[in-house]
Design a protein around this motif. Structure first.
Motif, PDB file in Angstrom:
ATOM      1  N   GLU A  55       2.950  -3.838 -10.799  1.00  0.00           N
ATOM      2  CA  GLU A  55       3.033  -3.786  -9.340  1.00  0.00           C
ATOM      3  C   GLU A  55       2.780  -2.373  -8.816  1.00  0.00           C
ATOM      4  O   GLU A  55       2.036  -2.179  -7.845  1.00  0.00           O
ATOM      5  N   LYS A  59      -0.384  -1.080  -6.426  1.00  0.00           N
ATOM      6  CA  LYS A  59      -0.112  -0.487  -5.116  1.00  0.00           C
ATOM      7  C   LYS A  59      -0.660   0.925  -4.989  1.00  0.00           C
ATOM      8  O   LYS A  59      -1.197   1.304  -3.936  1.00  0.00           O
ATOM      9  N   HIS A  60      -0.497   1.717  -6.039  1.00  0.00           N
ATOM     10  CA  HIS A  60      -0.745   3.154  -5.917  1.00  0.00           C
ATOM     11  C   HIS A  60      -1.988   3.654  -6.651  1.00  0.00           C
ATOM     12  O   HIS A  60      -2.436   4.771  -6.396  1.00  0.00           O
ATOM     13  N   LYS A 268      -1.500  -4.762   0.442  1.00  0.00           N
ATOM     14  CA  LYS A 268      -0.429  -4.159  -0.359  1.00  0.00           C
ATOM     15  C   LYS A 268      -1.000  -3.540  -1.625  1.00  0.00           C
ATOM     16  O   LYS A 268      -0.480  -2.543  -2.133  1.00  0.00           O
ATOM     17  N   TYR A 269      -2.057  -4.152  -2.148  1.00  0.00           N
ATOM     18  CA  TYR A 269      -2.732  -3.638  -3.330  1.00  0.00           C
ATOM     19  C   TYR A 269      -4.018  -2.940  -2.917  1.00  0.00           C
ATOM     20  O   TYR A 269      -4.545  -3.168  -1.827  1.00  0.00           O
TER      21      TYR A 269
END
Length: 340
Positions: A55, A59-60, A268-269
């Motif tokens: 996750e 995301k990052h 979000k991704y």
């Protein structure tokens, strides 16, 4: 045969390659140890910590390294060896092998590939230093190449594609679970019928700052899965406004998220921005698998108006022809893009 003669003429005689434009990133930052998130596919289904790592990576980073993926190392080595043999053939024989109605296409020097894999006409000043083969996996069994090197390579790619289809489904299902999305038929979002393999060769260049192997871009896919040749770097990702080299590591795969995954996740991704620089010592061969949603599947998101992948692909192709580059997701935002 002279290795130079195996390249398309435009890549042999390009005396003034384009200076690549400003791309929003500072110079390459070399890091040791490898800073990339690492996902263990065997642990993903039952290890909460590994699910959390996935996750955070989505995301990052929009990109991660995959280990314990289940693809035999012998197959990865075989694919690299066969790709080298195939690319070492004369330009004319490679071009002739993919003429007519063959599903496999041979491309070179394109500023971008359309989502269907077709090469676009390009002016010499706007060229990428690359040649490659585009292989739609569902149609490969129908492809009867005359070149023995392409025939054996096709068989290996079919086997490899089965592994990557499995990996893509497993990763997507884990991402959907993390996002708590109510998606019933995940196979529609990572459809086997859309799977494409692209095999790239980038020439070595004594001054790697003169041009790019592949310009700065995001992928249009849900997921892209890359196998890099050991010890030959070239792939860079943009992270926190700085370019980071993705180092080749034996028996690992690189997974990056594309535009469709960003839209499915409601932003979000992250669809990762990346490029390919030329290696100044060795040519580089890479194999990349791309998977997309079914063409008519409607993507629902609060960030974008509803659209299908078919519509997205058509807009990308239109933008490349009319404005010279891919615009991508901003075309589908609720607030119209300035170019609309």
């Amino acid at each position: 045969m002279n290795n130079l003669e195996s390249y398309p003429p435009i890549l042999r005689h390009l005396s003034h390659p384009r200076q690549h434009p400003a791309d929003g990133g500072d110079p390459i930052q070399e890091s040791d140890p490898d800073p990339l998130p690492v996902i263990d596919l065997e642990r993903l289904s039952h290890d909460m910590n590994m699910q959390k790592v996935l996750e955070e990576a989505c995301k990052h980073w929009g990109l991660f390294r995959l280990v314990n993926h289940g693809v035999p190392s012998t197959l990865l080595t075989q694919l690299q060896d066969q790709a080298k043999q195939l690319f070492s053939l004369s330009f004319e024989s490679k071009q002739a092998s993919c003429n007519g109605a063959n599903p496999v296409t041979y491309f070179w020097g394109t500023p971008a590939l359309t989502s269907s894999g077709a090469p676009l006409t390009t002016a010499p000043q706007n060229i990428n230093w690359v040649e490659g083969f585009n292989m739609p996996l569902p149609q490969l069994s129908q492809f009867q190449p005359q070149l023995p090197q392409l025939h054996s390579f096709r068989d290996s790619v079919v086997e490899y594609g089965e592994h990557l289809s499995r990996i893509g489904r497993k990763l997507f299902e884990a991402m959907v679970n993390n996002l708590d999305l109510n998606i019933e038929a995940s196979s529609s979002y990572v459809a086997e019928s859309t799977g494409i393999m692209r095999i790239y060769r980038y020439p070595k260049c004594s001054n790697s700052n003169l041009g790019l192997g592949m310009e700065v871009h995001t992928d249009s896919s849900v997921l892209s899965i890359l196998s890099q040749e050991n010890e030959v770097s070239g792939l860079d990702l943009l992270k926190d406004h700085r370019w980071l080299t993705v180092k080749p590591v034996s028996n690992t795969l690189i997974v990056n998220l594309g535009d469709m995954m960003q839209a499915i996740s409601d932003d979000k991704y992250k669809s990762v921005t990346h490029r390919v620089k030329l290696n100044n010592e060795r040519e580089r061969i890479s194999l990349c698998y791309f998977v997309f949603p079914n063409e008519d599947l409607q993507i629902e998101s609060s960030k974008y108006r509803p659209f299908t992948y078919k519509e997205f692909r058509a807009k990308v192709q239109q933008d490349i022809k009319t404005v010279g580059h891919k615009v991508g997701l901003p075309r589908f935002q609720h607030t119209p893009h300035p170019l609309n």
